[in-house]
Design an enzyme around this catalytic site. Structure first.
Site, PDB file in Angstrom:
ATOM      1  NE  ARG A 144      -3.827  -1.966  -0.070  1.00  0.00           N
ATOM      2  CZ  ARG A 144      -4.918  -2.039  -0.745  1.00  0.00           C
ATOM      3  NH1 ARG A 144      -5.345  -0.874  -1.347  1.00  0.00           N
ATOM      4  NH2 ARG A 144      -5.676  -3.013  -1.147  1.00  0.00           N
ATOM      5  CG  HIS A 169      -5.079  -2.691   8.547  1.00  0.00           C
ATOM      6  ND1 HIS A 169      -5.610  -1.972   9.553  1.00  0.00           N
ATOM      7  CD2 HIS A 169      -4.692  -1.370   7.750  1.00  0.00           C
ATOM      8  CE1 HIS A 169      -5.561  -0.784   9.391  1.00  0.00           C
ATOM      9  NE2 HIS A 169      -4.958  -0.469   8.252  1.00  0.00           N
TER      10      HIS A 169
HETATM   11  N1  LIG Z   1      -2.356   9.329   3.209  1.00  0.00           N
HETATM   12  C1  LIG Z   1      -3.130   8.093   4.004  1.00  0.00           C
HETATM   13  N2  LIG Z   1      -1.946   7.457   4.801  1.00  0.00           N
HETATM   14  C2  LIG Z   1      -2.443   6.492   5.535  1.00  0.00           C
HETATM   15  C3  LIG Z   1      -3.794   5.952   5.183  1.00  0.00           C
HETATM   16  C4  LIG Z   1      -4.591   6.625   4.423  1.00  0.00           C
HETATM   17  O1  LIG Z   1      -5.551   6.136   4.034  1.00  0.00           O
HETATM   18  N3  LIG Z   1      -4.102   7.471   3.817  1.00  0.00           N
HETATM   19  N4  LIG Z   1      -4.127   4.759   6.137  1.00  0.00           N
HETATM   20  C5  LIG Z   1      -3.345   4.215   7.039  1.00  0.00           C
HETATM   21  C6  LIG Z   1      -2.845   3.010   6.530  1.00  0.00           C
HETATM   22  N5  LIG Z   1      -2.098   3.199   5.114  1.00  0.00           N
HETATM   23  C7  LIG Z   1      -2.697   3.115   3.757  1.00  0.00           C
HETATM   24  C8  LIG Z   1      -2.161   3.556   3.110  1.00  0.00           C
HETATM   25  C9  LIG Z   1      -2.599   3.122   1.515  1.00  0.00           C
HETATM   26  C10 LIG Z   1      -3.872   2.730   1.450  1.00  0.00           C
HETATM   27  C11 LIG Z   1      -4.175   2.295   0.025  1.00  0.00           C
HETATM   28  O2  LIG Z   1      -5.067   1.781  -0.318  1.00  0.00           O
HETATM   29  N6  LIG Z   1      -3.444   2.965  -0.809  1.00  0.00           N
HETATM   30  C12 LIG Z   1      -3.866   2.707  -2.265  1.00  0.00           C
HETATM   31  C13 LIG Z   1      -3.640   3.951  -3.162  1.00  0.00           C
HETATM   32  C14 LIG Z   1      -4.661   4.129  -4.265  1.00  0.00           C
HETATM   33  C15 LIG Z   1      -5.036   5.516  -4.867  1.00  0.00           C
HETATM   34  O3  LIG Z   1      -4.981   6.293  -4.096  1.00  0.00           O
HETATM   35  N7  LIG Z   1      -5.159   5.180  -6.028  1.00  0.00           N
HETATM   36  C16 LIG Z   1      -5.734   6.386  -6.820  1.00  0.00           C
HETATM   37  C17 LIG Z   1      -4.821   6.230  -8.283  1.00  0.00           C
HETATM   38  C18 LIG Z   1      -5.473   5.315  -8.914  1.00  0.00           C
HETATM   39  C19 LIG Z   1      -4.545   4.431  -9.630  1.00  0.00           C
HETATM   40  O4  LIG Z   1      -3.753   3.952  -8.942  1.00  0.00           O
HETATM   41  N8  LIG Z   1      -4.457   4.582 -10.785  1.00  0.00           N
HETATM   42  C20 LIG Z   1      -3.475   3.788 -11.714  1.00  0.00           C
HETATM   43  C21 LIG Z   1      -3.710   4.346 -13.173  1.00  0.00           C
HETATM   44  C22 LIG Z   1      -3.388   5.906 -13.345  1.00  0.00           C
HETATM   45  C23 LIG Z   1      -3.641   6.117 -14.794  1.00  0.00           C
HETATM   46  O5  LIG Z   1      -3.847   5.238 -15.749  1.00  0.00           O
HETATM   47  O6  LIG Z   1      -3.678   7.401 -15.059  1.00  0.00           O
HETATM   48  C24 LIG Z   1      -2.173   3.857 -11.223  1.00  0.00           C
HETATM   49  O7  LIG Z   1      -1.141   4.914 -11.039  1.00  0.00           O
HETATM   50  O8  LIG Z   1      -1.640   2.700 -11.150  1.00  0.00           O
HETATM   51  C25 LIG Z   1      -7.213   6.471  -7.144  1.00  0.00           C
HETATM   52  O9  LIG Z   1      -7.808   5.335  -6.472  1.00  0.00           O
HETATM   53  O10 LIG Z   1      -7.810   7.304  -7.834  1.00  0.00           O
HETATM   54  C26 LIG Z   1      -2.931   1.497  -2.881  1.00  0.00           C
HETATM   55  O11 LIG Z   1      -1.690   1.459  -2.522  1.00  0.00           O
HETATM   56  O12 LIG Z   1      -3.490   0.950  -3.580  1.00  0.00           O
HETATM   57  C27 LIG Z   1      -4.502   2.380   2.297  1.00  0.00           C
HETATM   58  C28 LIG Z   1      -4.165   2.539   3.693  1.00  0.00           C
HETATM   59  C29 LIG Z   1      -2.146   5.089   7.557  1.00  0.00           C
HETATM   60  N9  LIG Z   1      -1.682   6.088   6.486  1.00  0.00           N
END
Ligand SMILES: Nc1nc2c(c(=O)[nH]1)N[C@@H](CNc1ccc(C(=O)N[C@@H](CCC(=O)N[C@@H](CCC(=O)N[C@@H](CCC(=O)O)C(=O)O)C(=O)O)C(=O)O)cc1)CN2
Ligand SMILES: [Zn+2]
Length: 765
Positions: free
Chosen positions: A521, A701
């Site tokens: 993540r 988680h």
């Molecule tokens: N900032 C933050 N810190 C935190 C948390 C939190 O929620 N936010 N939670 C705690 C636990 N930590 C966490 C950290 C990340 C995630 C999480 O789910 N992260 C996702 C990120 C998903 C995301 O933001 N995605 C975007 C971007 C989409 C995307 O990924 N797009 C594609 C394609 C892009 C394109 O074609 O243009 C890519 O880049 O691969 C979206 O959904 O909108 C992941 O890693 O999978 C969850 C908990 C503690 N710290």
């Protein structure tokens, strides 16, 4: 003049490791596929550092999940419940410890110091049979060597490893984790010997716990550990690396007197007092690794300022003993600015990600050696100057409003118990009300919709329709499950911080600025470069739409100012509290707009409040004061009947419970189940808590589905220490990382457990 990098991000410039891991976990690719992606990432990182001219290139800073878990594997300290039978630890055992499996829950995960990175907490007791069970450090050293790169292998130091562990279940409270030192030292000796045999000439032990307030007993453990290792280490150059804060004076003395150690690394960005200690006394003939390039932020280094610090240090330790380094591992910053094609050019000139920081480190080392790259330095000076004078950074009205906040308390007029009565009249909730933390699963379909909207492939109309449909599905599901206080599910949000950053002025965004948070993540922290303001309402449209779909209360869902600050890349040209006050004012406007729109329950997440707590006790009171104040600013203006919730995750609250009470929220939901219900011990010890509280009843988680009995059992434990009328029933955290196949049965069991207890409580009245 030598150069060094403490550690490097593992995810890859386009999160290659994330996708490889998730595909492997889903059974869509093989172990070999995963290993291939990992090996390619490692080799490209080593080559990149070698090409840049870095002298001390780290190895073993790659990890499939976490470097502390890697150390647990190295030491063979697998808790018995994972059924490991000896031999080299493979993916099965390793990922079961990290993520749990169908029959066994995962090990505890917690925050790595004051960062947004999480590590897997070792569980140790007197009966652990340590054995050398993972040769990863040696394999990676050899792998780099075969590619022509002689690296400095990095290990989590033995004392920090033990200090970051916890006693296993059933182990006496009085058990001293440090008493295990004698048992793990022999394993460290084995790996050191193998590294030597493979040709290593340097070794790095990360001992970041040295920046904490350690008592003399704990400091003594360092002296003991390294004197036991001394003979094995002989012939090697040994670096002890510290980071994230100043090393306190006592610890500095202990550290610089360690036997067998030839080099010391310090974070000179977060720790400006360490410089004075070095000036006071630094052991003759030893190396100083000066961490001047910030590993926790994305700002370009002020090269001329760093150069002048280095010149001072050179006068103390001598030219051949000074090594230019990063303040900590670059794990905590973004990977490569080259992939940022959409950033404004002026802002881009102010930034440096991991790949650029390597170049900065090297440029400083060269300049110190008399080969200053004048063009590089003058471009850097121009960027520093443009950042200082750029009009886009300042908004005088915002600065004035924020400055006016200091000195005042910003408290709600009525006390919490009277407020809760007024709210209950309006909300009419059952005892043990059920709710969730906000997000529902982020499906592939949902991500596609957001992505296509962002790329203008679908119209605003189509986008709004799709998101509303999703909200409506989530609302219906919650009604079917019979949850009492609903959420809209946050389908319009990529991340709880990034989403708000995108709508506030003073923030910039990256496309690929990902930073690992835990396992696969990642987060993409927004960049706060200027004064913050809110041009328009941010959540009112979606929250009102959601409320219109149900007669049950719908929680408005906001991220609080301290969390927005702690999870962004923040300005380093003004104190953190000033930036936070500015954000607090923006969120206050949003809270009031939601109230006006008829939202009666508003949750303001402060998930990262505990995380931002300074590591040193002497700085904590000041932080807590402005952090709690900022939270109160956001909601001091609402009516008694508006119920303010807050949520916190991964927190060890025992030491800050009074600050949490002082936030004066009506209801707080807190992570609890993955840390052995440590939270409850605060109340067992007699702390009075009168507001609503929902300690999480299951771990979100992990993909594991908790049973009704298990949840009921947890609620019973809570009822033993908390009044029935203040207890809420909810999961540990948001559900965005889970799948519907997990969420539906888990929530259904959660509601069943709450109902079971309501019936039991009614019959025992
Ligand atoms: N900032 C933050 N810190 C935190 C948390 C939190 O929620 N936010 N939670 C705690 C636990 N930590 C966490 C950290 C990340 C995630 C999480 O789910 N992260 C996702 C990120 C998903 C995301 O933001 N995605 C975007 C971007 C989409 C995307 O990924 N797009 C594609 C394609 C892009 C394109 O074609 O243009 C890519 O880049 O691969 C979206 O959904 O909108 C992941 O890693 O999978 C969850 C908990 C503690 N710290
Ligand atoms: Zn949370």
């Amino acid at each position: 003049m030598a150069s060094h990098i403490v550690g490097y991000p593992r995810m890859g410039p386009k999160r290659e490791l994330k996708f490889a891991l998730e595909s492997f976990w889903d059974g869509k690719s093989s172990a070999e596929d995963l290993q291939k992606v990992a090996a390619d990432l490692r080799s490209s990182i080593w080559k990149q550092m070698a090409d840049a001219g870095i002298k001390h290139i780290p190895s073993n800073t790659f990890s499939y999940y976490d470097q502390v878990l890697d150390t647990t594997a190295l030491l063979g300290a697998v808790p018995p419940r994972y059924g490991w039978n000896g031999g080299e630890i493979g993916f099965d055992t390793y990922f079961s410890m990290a993520r749990g499996n169908a029959s066994v829950p995962a090990m505890e995960m917690t925050k790595w110091f004051d960062t947004n990175y999480h590590f897997i907490v070792p569980e140790l007791g007197p009966d652990v049979n340590f054995s050398y069970a993972s040769h990863k450090a040696v394999e990676e050293y050899k792998e780099a060597k075969a590619l022509g790169v002689d690296t400095i292998p990095v290990l989590v130091g033995p004392v920090s490893y033990l200090l970051l562990s916890k006693p296993a279940k059933g182990v006496e409270k009085s058990f001293s984790l440090l008493s295990l030192l004698g048992k793990i030292i022999p394993i460290y000796k084995e790996v050191i010997s193998e590294l030597k045999a493979a040709g290593a000439s340097w070794i790095q032990f990360d001992e970041p716990t040295l920046v904490m307030d350690l008592d003399s007993h704990k400091l003594q453990a360092f002296t003991e550990a390294y004197s036991h290792l001394e003979s094995t280490l002989s012939g090697l150059n040994v670096l002890i690396e510290t980071y994230f804060a100043d090393v306190p004076a006592e610890a500095f003395k202990t550290l610089t007197s360690l036997k067998g150690v030839t080099a010391f690394g310090f974070d000179l960005v977060r720790g400006d007092k360490t410089l004075d200690l070095i000036k006071g006394e630094f052991p003759k003939g030893k190396y100083l690794f000066a961490g001047l390039v910030d590993g926790r932020n994305i700002w370009a280094n002020d090269l001329s300022a760093s150069l002048s610090t280095l010149q001072t240090l050179e006068g103390i330790v001598g030219k051949d003993k000074l090594v230019v380094s990063t303040s900590c591992s670059l794990l905590h910053t973004a990977v490569d600015l080259v992939n940022e094609t959409k950033l404004d050019q002026e802002i881009k000139s102010w930034l440096a990600f991991a790949a650029q920081k390597i170049v900065e480190v090297n440029a400083l080392a060269k300049a110190l050696a008399g080969h200053k790259d004048e063009a590089f330095f003058s471009a850097n000076a121009a960027a520093q100057a443009s950042r200082k004078s750029s009009p886009r950074v300042t908004n005088e009205a915002v600065q004035k409003a924020a400055a006016a906040l200091k000195g005042s308390d910003h408290r709600r007029a009525t006390n919490v118990s009277a407020r809760l009565d007024a709210q209950q009249k309006k909300l009419n909730l059952p005892i043990l009300p059920t709710t969730t933390i906000g997000s529902f699963p982020q499906t592939i379909e949902l991500r596609r919709v957001r992505r296509e909207y962002k790329a203008k492939k679908i119209s605003e109309e189509e986008y709004v329709k799709a998101i509303k449909e999703e909200i409506s599905k989530v609302v219906k599901l919650q009604e079917e499950l019979d949850i009492d206080v609903l959420v809209h599910g946050e389908p319009e949000r990529n991340d709880m911080v990034e989403y708000f950053g995108e709508q506030l002025s003073g923030f910039a965004f990256t496309v690929n600025g990902w930073v690992q948070s835990y396992g696969s993540r990642c987060v993409k922290p927004p960049i706060i470069y200027g004064d913050v303001s809110r041009p328009n309402p941010m959540t009112v449209f979606w929250s009102s739409a959601a409320q219109s779909m149900t007669a049950r209360p719908m929680k408005g869902m906001l991220t609080g100012p301290v969390t927005i600050l702690n999870w962004s890349f923040v300005r380093n040209d003004q104190p953190r509290f000033e930036t936070t006050y500015q954000i607090a004012l923006a969120i206050k406007d949003e809270v009031e707009d939601l109230e006006k729109a008829g939202i009666n329950v508003i949750q303001i997440d402060e998930a990262a409040l505990r995380e931002g707590l300074p590591l040193r006790k002497s700085e904590q009171a000041f932080y807590l004061d402005w952090a709690v104040h900022s939270f109160r600013i956001t909601n001091c203006g609402v009516q008694d009947t508006t119920q303010i919730h807050t949520h916190m995750c991964y927190s060890n609250f025992n030491d800050i419970i009074h600050s949490i009470i002082d936030m004066d929220a009506d209801v707080i939901t807190i992570e609890n189940s993955r840390s052995d219900e440590k939270l409850l011990s605060v109340f067992r010890e007699g702390v009075k808590y009168g507001a609503g509280i929902g300690p999480g009843v299951y771990d979100i988680h992990s993909p594991r589905i908790p049973s009704t009995e298990e949840i009921a059992d947890r609620i019973n434990k809570m009822l033993a220490v908390l009044e029935t009328n203040i207890l809420w029933v909810n999961p540990d955290c948001g559900l965005k990382t889970r799948k519907y196949a997990e969420v539906k049965p888990a929530l259904s069991n959660m509601v069943a457990a709450a109902k079971l207890l309501r019936t039991q409580l009614a019959s025992t009245k």
